[in-house]
Design a protein around this motif. Sequence first.
Motif, mmCIF file in Angstrom:
data_model
loop_
_atom_site.group_PDB
_atom_site.id
_atom_site.type_symbol
_atom_site.label_atom_id
_atom_site.label_comp_id
_atom_site.label_asym_id
_atom_site.label_seq_id
_atom_site.Cartn_x
_atom_site.Cartn_y
_atom_site.Cartn_z
ATOM 1 N N HIS A 81 0.822 -1.214 0.000
ATOM 2 C CA HIS A 81 0.000 0.000 0.000
ATOM 3 C C HIS A 81 0.856 1.265 0.000
ATOM 4 O O HIS A 81 0.476 2.265 -0.616
ATOM 5 N N TRP A 126 -2.661 -8.633 -6.012
ATOM 6 C CA TRP A 126 -2.090 -7.459 -6.679
ATOM 7 C C TRP A 126 -1.448 -7.895 -7.987
ATOM 8 O O TRP A 126 -0.944 -9.014 -8.100
ATOM 9 N N HIS A 165 -11.910 -4.358 -1.694
ATOM 10 C CA HIS A 165 -11.964 -3.127 -0.879
ATOM 11 C C HIS A 165 -11.379 -1.930 -1.627
ATOM 12 O O HIS A 165 -11.622 -0.790 -1.257
HETATM 13 MN MN MN3 Z 1 -5.794 -2.709 -0.267
#
Ligand code: MN3
Length: 199
Positions: A81, A126, A165
């Motif tokens: 992140h 990811w 999310h």
């Molecule tokens: Mn995330």
Amino acid sequence: MAFELPELKYAYDALEPHIDARTMEIHHTKHHNTYLTNLNNAVAGTDLESKSIEDILSNLSSAPADKQGALNFHGGGYDNHCIFWATMSSEGGGEPGGALAGAIGDFAAFKEKFTGAAVPLQGSGWCWLCTKAGSGAVEIKAMPNQTSVRTEGYVPLLGIDVWEHAYYLNYQNRRPDYVAAWWNVVNWGEVEARFDAAK
Ligand code: MN3
């Protein structure tokens, strides 16, 4: 020293209409903060407290066995992140330049291949543009959950979070639309600098 939540260099609404402010705020202050808290809990009282997140993830197998799972998930989540925020900008989009442009080659083909790895990724994870330090070459890697490409010897350059999310409030189930919109906020100058530092 405990790891800290990085400040964003832009407001939560800066990436609209591509990524909405509410998603950004929850993602940063709740999701990212939870990975941070659990990472700090995992390293507390161990000699990992003095190490960088890059060092911890790149040498995960040398961490205490009972910590490796938490470090992989929460440490990866913390680091992923941090990179995600840094490689987006309200002035983003377009195409890379510099040495990175040469390593990527045909941009349209790259974009299609990257999108083709990110959209069908099963479950949560990811998709990354990454490099092996010193190689001058780039690769695309889809990774599950929060597992960092650093655990496989790569340096992450650019990644898109395809956990629900990251997009559900605005895009619901339409992950392809989210991925398509995200290209408009990619901060290529930052990605180029990361590549230059690694090559
Ligand atoms: Mn995330």
